[in-house]
Design an enzyme around this catalytic site. Structure first.
Site, PDB file in Angstrom:
ATOM      1  N   ASP A  66       0.861  -1.188   0.000  1.00 32.09           N
ATOM      2  CA  ASP A  66       0.000   0.000   0.000  1.00 32.09           C
ATOM      3  C   ASP A  66       0.894   1.234   0.000  1.00 32.09           C
ATOM      4  OD1 ASP A  66      -2.320   1.610   0.328  1.00 32.09           O
ATOM      5  OD2 ASP A  66      -1.857   1.780   2.450  1.00 32.09           O
ATOM      6  N   THR A  99      -3.073   5.212  -3.931  1.00 30.01           N
ATOM      7  CA  THR A  99      -1.976   5.980  -3.317  1.00 30.01           C
ATOM      8  C   THR A  99      -0.644   5.711  -4.016  1.00 30.01           C
ATOM      9  OG1 THR A  99      -1.859   4.205  -1.689  1.00 30.01           O
ATOM     10  CG2 THR A  99      -2.970   6.199  -1.023  1.00 30.01           C
ATOM     11  N   THR A 100      -0.476   4.487  -4.548  1.00 27.59           N
ATOM     12  CA  THR A 100       0.756   4.193  -5.301  1.00 27.59           C
ATOM     13  C   THR A 100       0.694   4.894  -6.659  1.00 27.59           C
ATOM     14  OG1 THR A 100       0.670   2.017  -4.263  1.00 27.59           O
ATOM     15  CG2 THR A 100       2.294   2.313  -5.991  1.00 27.59           C
TER      16      THR A 100
END
Length: 533
Positions: A66, A99-100
């Site tokens: 994550d 988020t990546t």
């Protein structure tokens, strides 16, 4: 003289912008630092992405892919690299997923910007063009999106499982995705809701068993065993539940003061008074009809002492102590009771009612479970199980991301294809748009469009495909009008990604492009770093 002046202007290149050396050096160093952060987590993008093992200074180990978690725990020193960490946090707050992707897009845009700067284009020109491209991207994505109805459970489950498929616990997505959808649907009213408060969904992590043993509970679960003395009930039917915020223990003196007892008769009297004081409190609790007592944690003195527990056990009242202050609001909302701050307010109308309160063995520990609440609020509890601490924590993070995906669909009720399809579609459409413009702006927007290809490129690379060939083929499909063509990492080819049920909320992609562009324009406008004392 005029000849010399004109020749000087020519050699300086009037059309080009050349800034002085220091700002150029600062900008290059900023871009390099931010790109380093982006490259560090690029390998963990997508379902075939790798995981990172993060070791903290105290020896704690975290295994995750994550983006927000990895960046939060990284020790980043350069101020511009910290901006990328903040960027992934912002995406986590806004959308909860992607988020990546947002960090990888920002890194790619910075790479494009540095090439434009080397060609002598002014940073402000690049910033303005990137802002325009980001606004255009939002338009294009909204056009390609399909509206979703919150009653369509199937679509919601598909989008939650798309989010879970890139996690460590992807093999359990068929269990966790419906759980996330059901949890969100129970805490909102689908017809009127505009947002979801994830505090209404309480996660309890319990070691032991596997993730398959996790369950969604309509009621409240406390992560501690009941605190009764020997003989106290551990199960209570037709429960009347009181939540107290005062202490069932004898009053203490202030910090600085002390009471000195010199005579044993006085000592006896003190103990007798204590017994009478506590017995009186317990009698009043019993009088109100309460048979399950929840006690808030106290810092200054014992919330409940052994004598009080003994009396409560005699009167067949079940006790759960050490309820955290942060949980009070959730407990009250769930059970329909009100917190009681003093014994004078302990009235029957302050109590909540439930069919059953019981203590259960879960894994190596015990929990207290309350079910069948009479007038429950819109809350839900999830008991997560896992064979070890690392799996359990990753399951918690993954389920949180899946909940955030459903929250995105509540905020903005539209879905788009996943698998790199929206990014390539943006790239193709923005390149076409740049041809309608002229001057430096067109050049910058084309660079922005090419930079977005980093997502499908990285997806292909992480899946072990030939990235250049795959992205070229994907671009051709989109140029021919196949808007939902994406990279199918399971089959290792390009397919219509909607048929594979790879879908994601519109908000995730929109906010990723918007936030990445904002951060990049901010970094470009920095031309000096000043240290303060």
């Amino acid at each position: 003289m005029p000849e010399n002046a004109s020749s000087g202007a020519k050699s300086g290149g009037r059309g080009q912008y050349k800034d002085r050396e220091k700002p150029e050096y600062i900008r290059t160093s900023n871009i390099t630092a931010a790109k380093a952060v982006s490259d560090a987590i690029r390998t963990s993008l997508g379902p075939k992405g790798m995981d990172k093992m993060i070791q903290a200074s105290n020896g704690d180990v975290t295994i995750t892919n994550d983006g927000a978690t990895i960046l939060k725990q990284m020790q980043v020193l350069h101020p511009c690299a910290k901006m990328l960490v903040e960027l992934s946090k912002a995406q986590d707050v806004e959308a909860g997923d992607g988020t990546t992707s947002v960090t990888v897009i920002a890194g790619s845009l910075l790479d494009a910007a540095s090439k434009l700067l080397q060609k002598g284009i002014h940073p402000t020109t690049i910033s303005e063009a990137f802002k325009k491209a980001a606004a255009k991207s939002e338009e294009i994505l909204s056009e390609t999106a399909t509206p979703v109805d919150l009653a369509d459970r199937d679509s919601l489950v598909k989008s939650a499982s798309t989010s879970l498929n890139s996690k460590v616990v992807s093999q359990y997505s068929s269990l966790l995705a419906p759980m996330a959808v059901d949890a969100v649907m129970r805490v909102i009213d689908p017809t009127t809701a505009k947002n979801v408060d994830l505090k209404d969904i309480k996660m309890i992590k319990k070691l032991g068993g596997t993730i398959e043993d996790s369950e969604l509970i309509d009621g409240v679960v406390f992560d501690q065993k009941h605190a009764g003395a020997p003989g106290a009930p551990s199960k209570m039917e037709k429960a009347k539940i009181g939540l107290i915020q005062f202490c069932l223990s004898p009053p203490k003196t202030d910090m600085e003061n002390q009471v000195i007892v010199s005579d044993y008769t006085q000592m006896d009297r003190v103990l007798r008074e204590e017994r009478a004081y506590i017995l009186n409190l317990v009698k009043q609790i019993k009088k109100a009809g309460c048979n399950v007592l929840l006690i808030q944690k106290s810092i200054l003195r014992d919330a409940v002492n052994d004598l009080a527990l003994h009396f409560l056990a005699k009167m067949k009242i079940m006790v759960v102590k050490d309820i955290e202050r942060e949980e009070i609001e959730f407990v009250c909302k769930s059970l329909g009771c009100r917190p009681i701050a003093s014994i004078d307010h302990f009235q029957p109308d302050m109590l909540g009612q439930a069919e059953l309160v019981e203590e259960l063995q879960v894994g190596s520990g015990k929990v207290v479970k309350i079910t069948g609440v009479q007038n429950p609020g819109r809350t839900v509890s999830v008991v997560l199980r896992g064979s070890n601490k690392l799996v359990l924590e990753e399951a918690d993070r993954s389920l949180h991301d899946a909940l955030c995906v459903i929250r995105c669909l509540v905020k903005k009720r539209a879905l788009i294809a996943g698998g790199g399809a929206p990014e390539i579609e943006l790239s193709v459409r923005l390149s076409a748009y740049s041809r309608t413009l002229s001057g430096m702006e067109a050049y910058c927007i084309r660079a922005f469009a090419e930079a977005l290809e980093v997502i499908p490129y990285t997806l292909a690379e992480n899946a072990g495909l030939n990235p250049i060939g795959t992205v070229t083929e994907l671009r051709n499909h989109h140029a021919e009008g196949m808007k939902t063509a994406g990279i199918n990492v399971r089959k290792g080819c390009i397919t219509n990604i909607l048929e594979e049920n790879v879908i994601q909320p519109l908000l995730v992609s929109v906010s990723a492009v918007k936030l990445a562009a904002e951060t990049v324009t901010q970094i470009l406008k920095i031309d000096d770093i000043v240290n303060t004392r």
